[in-house]
Write a protein that holds these residues in place. Structure first.
Motif, PDB file in Angstrom:
ATOM      1  N   UNK A 126       0.826  -1.215   0.000  1.00 60.50           N
ATOM      2  CA  UNK A 126       0.000   0.000   0.000  1.00 60.50           C
ATOM      3  C   UNK A 126       0.854   1.257   0.000  1.00 60.50           C
ATOM      4  N   UNK A 127       1.923   1.254   0.796  1.00 66.76           N
ATOM      5  CA  UNK A 127       2.750   2.460   0.875  1.00 66.76           C
ATOM      6  C   UNK A 127       3.529   2.679  -0.412  1.00 66.76           C
ATOM      7  N   UNK A 128       3.871   1.593  -1.093  1.00 64.49           N
ATOM      8  CA  UNK A 128       4.567   1.719  -2.373  1.00 64.49           C
ATOM      9  C   UNK A 128       3.702   2.451  -3.401  1.00 64.49           C
ATOM     10  N   UNK A 129       2.415   2.100  -3.454  1.00 63.10           N
ATOM     11  CA  UNK A 129       1.483   2.769  -4.369  1.00 63.10           C
ATOM     12  C   UNK A 129       1.300   4.230  -3.976  1.00 63.10           C
TER      13      UNK A 129
ATOM     14  N   UNK B 166       3.393   6.198  -2.330  1.00 61.03           N
ATOM     15  CA  UNK B 166       4.617   6.946  -2.625  1.00 61.03           C
ATOM     16  C   UNK B 166       4.703   7.263  -4.113  1.00 61.03           C
ATOM     17  N   UNK B 167       4.338   6.320  -4.948  1.00 59.79           N
ATOM     18  CA  UNK B 167       4.383   6.515  -6.400  1.00 59.79           C
ATOM     19  C   UNK B 167       3.514   7.695  -6.816  1.00 59.79           C
ATOM     20  N   UNK B 168       2.308   7.784  -6.243  1.00 60.35           N
ATOM     21  CA  UNK B 168       1.392   8.891  -6.560  1.00 60.35           C
ATOM     22  C   UNK B 168       1.956  10.213  -6.054  1.00 60.35           C
ATOM     23  N   UNK B 169       2.480  10.202  -4.835  1.00 54.68           N
ATOM     24  CA  UNK B 169       3.027  11.430  -4.242  1.00 54.68           C
ATOM     25  C   UNK B 169       4.207  11.972  -5.046  1.00 54.68           C
ATOM     26  N   UNK B 170       5.085  11.076  -5.483  1.00 55.58           N
ATOM     27  CA  UNK B 170       6.265  11.519  -6.227  1.00 55.58           C
ATOM     28  C   UNK B 170       5.893  12.053  -7.610  1.00 55.58           C
ATOM     29  N   UNK B 171       4.843  11.480  -8.201  1.00 55.43           N
ATOM     30  CA  UNK B 171       4.369  11.995  -9.491  1.00 55.43           C
ATOM     31  C   UNK B 171       3.851  13.423  -9.337  1.00 55.43           C
TER      32      UNK B 171
ATOM     33  N   UNK C  12      12.493   0.442  -0.179  1.00 58.79           N
ATOM     34  CA  UNK C  12      11.081   0.487  -0.545  1.00 58.79           C
ATOM     35  C   UNK C  12      10.591   1.924  -0.741  1.00 58.79           C
ATOM     36  N   UNK C  13      10.901   2.794   0.198  1.00 53.94           N
ATOM     37  CA  UNK C  13      10.387   4.171   0.188  1.00 53.94           C
ATOM     38  C   UNK C  13      11.193   5.078  -0.726  1.00 53.94           C
ATOM     39  N   UNK C  14      12.516   4.888  -0.724  1.00 53.12           N
ATOM     40  CA  UNK C  14      13.432   5.779  -1.459  1.00 53.12           C
ATOM     41  C   UNK C  14      13.112   7.252  -1.165  1.00 53.12           C
ATOM     42  N   UNK C  15      13.196   7.616   0.120  1.00 56.32           N
ATOM     43  CA  UNK C  15      12.766   8.973   0.519  1.00 56.32           C
ATOM     44  C   UNK C  15      13.687  10.064  -0.028  1.00 56.32           C
TER      45      UNK C  15
END
Length: 505
Positions: free
Chosen positions: A10-13, A15-20, A104-107
């Motif tokens: 769930x957090x991977x999805x 993060x993907x939206x947030x980074x976009x 996973x997060x790649x902050x």
């Protein structure tokens, strides 16, 4: 309330939206066992570095801060954090460091407290690895400047985990010696070479459920679910000490069965040189099977495969092996579990070697008719359980201190340690007694606890370390072992040092 606790998927999805959307991701990682004012300051500062703050929480099995910790379960810690306004997401970290979570997060920003700035002070080297990893994917590590507080100090100074006797003892050790002094003394053990001699035992633990009484016969029916096999006896002692010492020579007795040979190879580190002496050509390895209720961890019954006849040639070969090894070692540990593999001629040879000799000579159900403690006269250290001592002296009621004096005098023992389960342990030597409380908050199984105590106290006393330190370190080693069944885990130097750092804060 919006959802804040995420699975890794769930957090991977998320993060993907947030980074976009060009949002800056901030990550904090820790145990967060007792959230205090310092945590609030730290998390507020972390949130200012970006748009979305994720906190990863170390799972229970990787919290290595001493007996009784974590105080709160991983689910309780995650739930508490999810209720803090500045935190946008909480995930569980199922590894010993933040490495997997970072991947996973790649902050954009990885935030640590001010006490992590000096990476050279990090003995685990995890912070340096995490810092380098963050750089590989274009992130950066930042440090907050808020005043640092310690959860461990708060917990240690209250009655949340340790009782009054434990806190009094820890305060005394901290004041008289300090954690740095103790850890330095432990590190000095790395120069030592050790000979361990005694029975190698395979602990076969069978976990399952009691179905009930047999319909036609007067016995219980056990539904076996799975089993685990651990290296015990002298092998367990070697495993406990392999990360502390330079070299270990293990002389023991093993049937060379392919199945057990594979297990042995998987469990003995490279600095353990194993020399096998079979008492006879048909010798089969000692296997102690226990049948354990899977829900309560209660041992219901045991079935042992024990040695019988001994070839006289075996004793001659054993003597030669010992004589060759004595030239290479600094001290000796004898693990005598009472299966007739160590006669008095061998014990005399070891004691007369002028090396520091430590003994764990057990009295148990399989040797109670013939085990002889008197063959170990004049040893430097003897570790024994209180019930075993009372049985040997045939005395149920006399004060334990009086019995220790009697036993030490009769056996001419320089250092005697009596373990007393939940009542801790007592040291007697040079006409002085020292007492140490037990630190195991949760006890699953007592098997192997005495061996863990012997392992560390032996090497420390050989190096002339204060008996109070030896007793303390040995007690912590035992507390590690009793939290798991049998000899499933071994004491590791890095873990023990970390526990000492936190328990003496």
């Amino acid at each position: 309330m919006k959802k804040k606790i995420f699975t890794h998927k769930e957090v991977s999805k998320k993060i993907s939206i947030l980074k976009k959307n060009k949002k800056k991701i901030v990550l904090c990682h820790g145990v967060f066992d007792l959230v205090h004012y310092g945590h609030i300051l730290h998390l507020n500062s972390a949130k200012k570095f970006g748009d979305f703050l994720i906190v990863s929480v170390t799972s229970d099995k990787f919290v290595n801060k001493g007996p009784g910790k974590p105080l709160f379960s991983q689910f309780q810690r995650m739930h508490y954090l999810s209720n803090l306004e500045m935190i946008d997401g909480v995930i569980l970290s199922n590894t010993a460091s933040a490495i997997d979570v970072l991947k996973l997060i790649r902050p954009n920003i990885y935030v640590k407290g001010p006490d992590y700035i000096k990476t050279r002070d990090d003995k685990t080297k995890k912070i340096l690895l995490e810092k380098n990893l963050v750089k590989t994917f274009g992130g950066e590590i930042k440090y907050t400047e808020d005043k640092a507080y310690s959860s461990s100090s708060i917990i240690n100074s209250t009655g949340l985990i340790y009782n009054q006797d434990q806190r009094k003892f820890l305060d005394k050790i901290k004041t008289k010696f300090g954690k740095d002094f103790i850890i330095n003394k432990i590190n000095e053990l790395k120069k030592l070479n050790l000979l361990i001699i005694g029975e190698l035992i395979f602990d076969d633990y069978n976990f399952g459920n009691i179905i009930g009484k047999s319909g036609k016969e007067p016995h219980l029916v056990f539904e076996k679910k799975f089993n685990e096999i651990y290296v015990g006896g002298s092998g367990a002692i070697a495993r406990h000490l392999s990360s502390f010492l330079k070299k270990i020579y293990l002389i023991s007795f093993f049937g060379k069965e392919a199945f057990y040979n594979k297990i042995l190879k998987q469990n003995l580190n490279k600095n353990i040189q194993f020399l096998n002496r079979k008492p006879n050509k048909n010798f089969k390895s000692i296997v102690k099977s226990r049948f354990v209720d899977i829900n309560s961890s209660y041992k219901m019954f045991g079935s042992y495969l024990l040695p019988d006849e001994i070839n006289s040639q075996y004793y001659l070969s054993l003597k030669n092996d010992i004589k060759k090894t004595l030239k290479k070692i600094d001290h000796i540990i004898i693990a005598d579990y009472g299966h007739n593999l160590l006669p008095k001629t061998i014990s005399d040879l070891l004691i007369k070697s002028k090396k520091f000799v430590s003994v764990n000579c057990q009295i148990n159900s399989s040797n109670i008719t013939h085990q002889n403690l008197s063959k170990y006269i004049g040893v430097d250290l003897f570790v024994i359980n209180e019930s075993e001592l009372r049985y040997d002296l045939r005395d149920k009621i006399t004060k334990i201190e009086t019995l220790m004096k009697t036993f030490s005098k009769n056996q001419k023992i320089k250092n005697l340690i009596v373990t007393r389960g939940k009542n801790g342990s007592i040291y007697f030597g040079k006409k002085k007694f020292y007492y140490c409380p037990a630190f195991a908050i949760k006890s699953v199984d007592k098997v192997g606890a005495g061996d863990a105590m012997l392992s560390l106290t032996s090497s420390l006393l050989r190096n002339k370390i204060d008996p109070q330190i030896a007793l303390f370190v040995g007690s912590l080693a035992s507390s590690i072992i009793v939290q798991s069944p049998g000899n499933k885990v071994s004491v590791q130097s890095s873990n023990l040092e970390r526990i000492i750092e936190f328990i003496l804060k």
